[in-house]
Design an enzyme around this catalytic site. Structure first.
Site, PDB file in Angstrom:
ATOM      1  N   GLN A  97      44.724  53.475  86.967  1.00 18.40           N
ATOM      2  CA  GLN A  97      43.789  54.049  87.944  1.00 18.40           C
ATOM      3  C   GLN A  97      43.857  55.572  87.994  1.00 18.40           C
ATOM      4  O   GLN A  97      42.976  56.215  88.565  1.00 18.40           O
ATOM      5  CB  GLN A  97      44.069  53.487  89.341  1.00 18.40           C
ATOM      6  CG  GLN A  97      43.727  52.015  89.469  1.00 18.40           C
ATOM      7  CD  GLN A  97      43.990  51.522  90.886  1.00 18.40           C
ATOM      8  OE1 GLN A  97      45.132  51.237  91.239  1.00 18.40           O
ATOM      9  NE2 GLN A  97      42.954  51.452  91.693  1.00 18.40           N
ATOM     10  N   HIS A 145      47.555  42.221  92.618  1.00 19.97           N
ATOM     11  CA  HIS A 145      46.378  43.076  92.424  1.00 19.97           C
ATOM     12  C   HIS A 145      46.710  44.200  91.430  1.00 19.97           C
ATOM     13  O   HIS A 145      45.936  44.473  90.502  1.00 19.97           O
ATOM     14  CB  HIS A 145      45.961  43.651  93.790  1.00 19.97           C
ATOM     15  CG  HIS A 145      44.812  44.608  93.767  1.00 19.97           C
ATOM     16  ND1 HIS A 145      43.659  44.394  94.492  1.00 19.97           N
ATOM     17  CD2 HIS A 145      44.636  45.800  93.133  1.00 19.97           C
ATOM     18  CE1 HIS A 145      42.830  45.411  94.298  1.00 19.97           C
ATOM     19  NE2 HIS A 145      43.397  46.279  93.475  1.00 19.97           N
ATOM     20  N   GLU A 146      47.867  44.839  91.628  1.00 18.38           N
ATOM     21  CA  GLU A 146      48.232  45.983  90.771  1.00 18.38           C
ATOM     22  C   GLU A 146      48.582  45.527  89.351  1.00 18.38           C
ATOM     23  O   GLU A 146      48.259  46.209  88.384  1.00 18.38           O
ATOM     24  CB  GLU A 146      49.392  46.771  91.379  1.00 18.38           C
ATOM     25  CG  GLU A 146      49.156  47.315  92.794  1.00 18.38           C
ATOM     26  CD  GLU A 146      47.859  48.064  92.980  1.00 18.38           C
ATOM     27  OE1 GLU A 146      47.337  48.631  91.996  1.00 18.38           O
ATOM     28  OE2 GLU A 146      47.331  48.063  94.113  1.00 18.38           O
ATOM     29  N   HIS A 178      45.573  45.232  87.340  1.00 17.65           N
ATOM     30  CA  HIS A 178      45.099  46.514  86.795  1.00 17.65           C
ATOM     31  C   HIS A 178      45.762  46.820  85.455  1.00 17.65           C
ATOM     32  O   HIS A 178      45.146  47.416  84.571  1.00 17.65           O
ATOM     33  CB  HIS A 178      45.414  47.664  87.755  1.00 17.65           C
ATOM     34  CG  HIS A 178      44.392  47.867  88.840  1.00 17.65           C
ATOM     35  ND1 HIS A 178      43.073  48.124  88.572  1.00 17.65           N
ATOM     36  CD2 HIS A 178      44.502  47.856  90.196  1.00 17.65           C
ATOM     37  CE1 HIS A 178      42.406  48.265  89.724  1.00 17.65           C
ATOM     38  NE2 HIS A 178      43.257  48.108  90.729  1.00 17.65           N
ATOM     39  N   CYS A 232      39.480  47.913  96.562  1.00 16.82           N
ATOM     40  CA  CYS A 232      40.181  48.583  95.466  1.00 16.82           C
ATOM     41  C   CYS A 232      39.760  50.044  95.467  1.00 16.82           C
ATOM     42  O   CYS A 232      38.571  50.339  95.599  1.00 16.82           O
ATOM     43  CB  CYS A 232      39.783  47.905  94.155  1.00 16.82           C
ATOM     44  SG  CYS A 232      40.537  48.655  92.705  1.00 16.82           S
ATOM     45  N   LEU A 233      40.716  50.937  95.301  1.00 15.99           N
ATOM     46  CA  LEU A 233      40.396  52.366  95.304  1.00 15.99           C
ATOM     47  C   LEU A 233      39.444  52.723  94.163  1.00 15.99           C
ATOM     48  O   LEU A 233      38.721  53.709  94.254  1.00 15.99           O
ATOM     49  CB  LEU A 233      41.679  53.200  95.184  1.00 15.99           C
ATOM     50  CG  LEU A 233      42.671  53.110  96.357  1.00 15.99           C
ATOM     51  CD1 LEU A 233      43.929  53.905  96.042  1.00 15.99           C
ATOM     52  CD2 LEU A 233      42.055  53.579  97.658  1.00 15.99           C
ATOM     53  N   GLY A 257      48.641  50.456  97.424  1.00 18.02           N
ATOM     54  CA  GLY A 257      49.090  50.221  96.057  1.00 18.02           C
ATOM     55  C   GLY A 257      48.268  51.059  95.096  1.00 18.02           C
ATOM     56  O   GLY A 257      47.140  51.465  95.409  1.00 18.02           O
TER      57      GLY A 257
HETATM   58 ZN    ZN Z   1      42.708  48.088  92.661  1.00 15.98          ZN
END
Ligand code: ZN
Length: 196
Positions: A82, A164-165, A168, A122-123, A77
Protein backbone atom coordinates in the site's frame (compact mmCIF):
# COMPACT_ATOMS: atom_id res chain seq x y z
CA UNK A 1 -8.86 4.34 22.96
CA UNK A 2 -8.01 7.95 22.28
CA UNK A 3 -10.66 10.50 21.70
CA UNK A 4 -10.02 11.00 18.01
CA UNK A 5 -10.39 7.28 17.46
CA UNK A 6 -13.67 7.36 19.29
CA UNK A 7 -14.81 10.19 17.04
CA UNK A 8 -13.41 8.78 13.84
CA UNK A 9 -14.42 5.21 14.68
CA UNK A 10 -11.90 3.55 12.43
CA UNK A 11 -13.07 0.37 10.80
CA UNK A 12 -10.53 -1.91 9.22
CA UNK A 13 -7.60 0.25 8.15
CA UNK A 14 -9.35 3.34 9.38
CA UNK A 15 -12.19 3.61 6.99
CA UNK A 16 -13.59 6.60 8.81
CA UNK A 17 -17.27 6.51 9.44
CA UNK A 18 -17.88 9.90 10.78
CA UNK A 19 -19.86 10.23 13.92
CA UNK A 20 -18.89 13.91 14.13
CA UNK A 21 -16.46 16.20 12.41
CA UNK A 22 -12.77 15.48 12.71
CA UNK A 23 -10.54 18.10 14.25
CA UNK A 24 -9.25 20.18 11.25
CA UNK A 25 -5.63 19.55 12.21
CA UNK A 26 -6.26 15.82 12.43
CA UNK A 27 -8.12 15.97 9.12
CA UNK A 28 -5.14 17.67 7.44
CA UNK A 29 -2.75 15.11 8.91
CA UNK A 30 -4.97 12.33 7.70
CA UNK A 31 -5.11 13.75 4.16
CA UNK A 32 -1.30 14.03 4.09
CA UNK A 33 -0.88 10.42 5.22
CA UNK A 34 -3.50 9.16 2.78
CA UNK A 35 -1.72 10.89 -0.10
CA UNK A 36 1.14 8.41 0.45
CA UNK A 37 -1.13 5.38 0.23
CA UNK A 38 -1.50 3.68 -3.17
CA UNK A 39 -5.07 3.63 -4.38
CA UNK A 40 -7.19 1.19 -6.36
CA UNK A 41 -5.99 0.98 -9.96
CA UNK A 42 -2.31 1.02 -9.00
CA UNK A 43 -0.86 -2.31 -10.21
CA UNK A 44 1.30 -2.63 -7.08
CA UNK A 45 -1.89 -3.48 -5.15
CA UNK A 46 -2.41 -6.49 -7.42
CA UNK A 47 1.13 -7.80 -7.21
CA UNK A 48 2.26 -10.56 -4.88
CA UNK A 49 4.89 -9.22 -2.49
CA UNK A 50 8.21 -11.01 -1.97
CA UNK A 51 9.66 -12.38 1.24
CA UNK A 52 11.89 -10.14 3.32
CA UNK A 53 15.33 -11.67 3.80
CA UNK A 54 17.30 -8.71 5.14
CA UNK A 55 16.46 -7.43 8.59
CA UNK A 56 18.52 -4.28 8.40
CA UNK A 57 18.15 -0.60 9.21
CA UNK A 58 16.42 0.01 5.89
CA UNK A 59 13.69 -2.44 6.92
CA UNK A 60 13.30 -0.84 10.34
CA UNK A 61 13.05 2.60 8.72
CA UNK A 62 10.34 1.23 6.43
CA UNK A 63 8.47 -0.15 9.46
CA UNK A 64 8.66 3.19 11.28
CA UNK A 65 7.42 5.06 8.22
CA UNK A 66 4.51 2.65 7.80
CA UNK A 67 3.59 2.99 11.47
CA UNK A 68 3.54 6.78 11.16
CA UNK A 69 1.45 6.68 8.00
CA UNK A 70 -1.02 4.27 9.59
CA UNK A 71 -1.42 6.49 12.63
CA UNK A 72 -1.66 9.63 10.52
CA UNK A 73 -4.33 8.00 8.37
CA UNK A 74 -6.16 6.89 11.54
CA UNK A 75 -5.83 3.35 10.32
CA UNK A 76 -5.60 0.11 12.25
CA UNK A 77 -3.46 -1.68 9.69
CA UNK A 78 -1.20 -1.08 6.69
CA UNK A 79 0.61 -3.46 4.35
CA UNK A 80 3.84 -2.58 2.54
CA UNK A 81 2.35 -2.82 -1.01
CA UNK A 82 0.00 0.00 0.00
CA UNK A 83 3.01 2.28 0.22
CA UNK A 84 4.47 0.88 -2.99
CA UNK A 85 6.90 -1.58 -1.40
CA UNK A 86 6.60 -5.20 -2.50
CA UNK A 87 7.71 -6.72 0.79
CA UNK A 88 5.81 -9.24 2.90
CA UNK A 89 5.51 -6.79 5.74
CA UNK A 90 2.56 -5.32 7.63
CA UNK A 91 1.87 -3.17 10.65
CA UNK A 92 -1.30 -2.96 12.70
CA UNK A 93 -2.58 -1.61 15.97
CA UNK A 94 -5.71 -2.88 17.55
CA UNK A 95 -6.97 -1.39 20.81
CA UNK A 96 -6.21 -1.80 23.65
CA UNK A 97 -2.61 -2.31 22.37
CA UNK A 98 -0.94 1.08 22.21
CA UNK A 99 1.96 0.78 19.79
CA UNK A 100 1.92 -0.76 16.35
CA UNK A 101 2.77 -4.43 15.92
CA UNK A 102 4.94 -5.51 13.00
CA UNK A 103 4.69 -8.80 11.15
CA UNK A 104 7.34 -9.71 8.58
CA UNK A 105 6.79 -12.71 6.29
CA UNK A 106 3.54 -13.64 8.08
CA UNK A 107 2.00 -17.06 7.46
CA UNK A 108 -1.41 -18.12 8.69
CA UNK A 109 -0.52 -21.37 10.34
CA UNK A 110 -4.02 -22.18 11.55
CA UNK A 111 -7.53 -20.73 11.09
CA UNK A 112 -10.44 -21.69 13.29
CA UNK A 113 -13.53 -23.07 11.62
CA UNK A 114 -15.73 -20.28 12.96
CA UNK A 115 -16.34 -17.51 10.42
CA UNK A 116 -17.85 -14.07 10.84
CA UNK A 117 -19.10 -11.45 8.38
CA UNK A 118 -18.28 -7.82 9.13
CA UNK A 119 -17.98 -4.59 7.20
CA UNK A 120 -14.48 -3.63 6.10
CA UNK A 121 -12.96 -0.58 4.51
CA UNK A 122 -9.49 -0.12 3.08
CA UNK A 123 -7.19 2.89 2.91
CA UNK A 124 -6.53 1.99 -0.74
CA UNK A 125 -10.23 1.94 -1.63
CA UNK A 126 -11.57 5.26 -0.38
CA UNK A 127 -15.28 5.36 0.25
CA UNK A 128 -15.78 1.61 -0.09
CA UNK A 129 -17.29 -0.49 2.69
CA UNK A 130 -18.15 -4.11 2.00
CA UNK A 131 -19.05 -7.20 3.99
CA UNK A 132 -16.22 -9.69 4.28
CA UNK A 133 -16.34 -13.14 5.83
CA UNK A 134 -13.23 -14.07 7.79
CA UNK A 135 -12.06 -16.64 10.29
CA UNK A 136 -12.67 -15.43 13.85
CA UNK A 137 -9.51 -17.05 15.23
CA UNK A 138 -6.13 -17.39 13.55
CA UNK A 139 -2.61 -18.32 14.53
CA UNK A 140 0.10 -16.55 12.59
CA UNK A 141 3.82 -17.21 12.41
CA UNK A 142 6.03 -14.30 11.42
CA UNK A 143 9.15 -12.39 12.35
CA UNK A 144 9.44 -8.98 13.91
CA UNK A 145 11.53 -6.18 12.36
CA UNK A 146 14.66 -7.58 14.03
CA UNK A 147 14.14 -11.00 12.47
CA UNK A 148 13.07 -12.67 15.71
CA UNK A 149 10.28 -15.23 15.45
CA UNK A 150 6.80 -14.10 16.50
CA UNK A 151 3.72 -16.22 17.09
CA UNK A 152 0.41 -14.36 17.23
CA UNK A 153 -2.84 -15.94 18.35
CA UNK A 154 -5.51 -13.46 17.36
CA UNK A 155 -9.28 -13.29 17.57
CA UNK A 156 -12.00 -10.90 16.49
CA UNK A 157 -10.84 -7.52 15.18
CA UNK A 158 -7.15 -8.36 15.50
CA UNK A 159 -7.61 -11.58 13.50
CA UNK A 160 -9.63 -9.69 10.89
CA UNK A 161 -7.04 -6.94 10.48
CA UNK A 162 -4.20 -9.44 10.11
CA UNK A 163 -6.12 -11.42 7.47
CA UNK A 164 -6.97 -8.20 5.60
CA UNK A 165 -3.30 -7.13 5.58
CA UNK A 166 -1.99 -10.57 4.57
CA UNK A 167 -4.42 -10.44 1.64
CA UNK A 168 -2.67 -7.24 0.53
CA UNK A 169 0.63 -9.15 0.44
CA UNK A 170 -0.99 -11.54 -2.05
CA UNK A 171 -2.56 -8.79 -4.17
CA UNK A 172 -6.04 -9.55 -2.82
CA UNK A 173 -8.50 -6.77 -1.98
CA UNK A 174 -11.77 -6.72 -0.02
CA UNK A 175 -13.78 -6.36 -3.23
CA UNK A 176 -12.54 -9.86 -4.13
CA UNK A 177 -13.99 -11.26 -0.94
CA UNK A 178 -17.46 -9.77 -0.90
CA UNK A 179 -20.74 -10.54 -2.65
CA UNK A 180 -21.20 -9.91 -6.38
CA UNK A 181 -23.69 -7.14 -5.67
CA UNK A 182 -21.41 -5.32 -3.25
CA UNK A 183 -18.46 -5.71 -5.61
CA UNK A 184 -20.44 -4.15 -8.47
CA UNK A 185 -21.53 -1.30 -6.23
CA UNK A 186 -17.96 -0.75 -5.00
CA UNK A 187 -16.54 -0.77 -8.54
CA UNK A 188 -19.09 1.83 -9.58
CA UNK A 189 -18.19 4.17 -6.73
CA UNK A 190 -14.43 3.68 -7.33
CA UNK A 191 -14.85 4.50 -11.03
CA UNK A 192 -16.89 7.58 -10.18
CA UNK A 193 -14.24 8.71 -7.71
CA UNK A 194 -11.50 8.16 -10.33
CA UNK A 195 -13.42 10.13 -12.92
CA UNK A 196 -14.03 13.04 -10.54
ZN1 ZN B 1 -6.61 -2.61 2.90
Amino acid sequence: MSEEQAVAQPEIEGQVQRKGELDPELEARRATALAHVRKFGDPVLRTRAGRVDRFDDALRTEVLRMGELMEGALGVGLAAPQVGVLHRLLVYRVPPASGPATLVNPEIEWSGREQEIAEEGCLSLPGVLVDVERAVHVRVRASNERGEPVLVEASGLEARVIQHEIDHLDGVLIIDRTTREQRKEAMRSLREAQAA
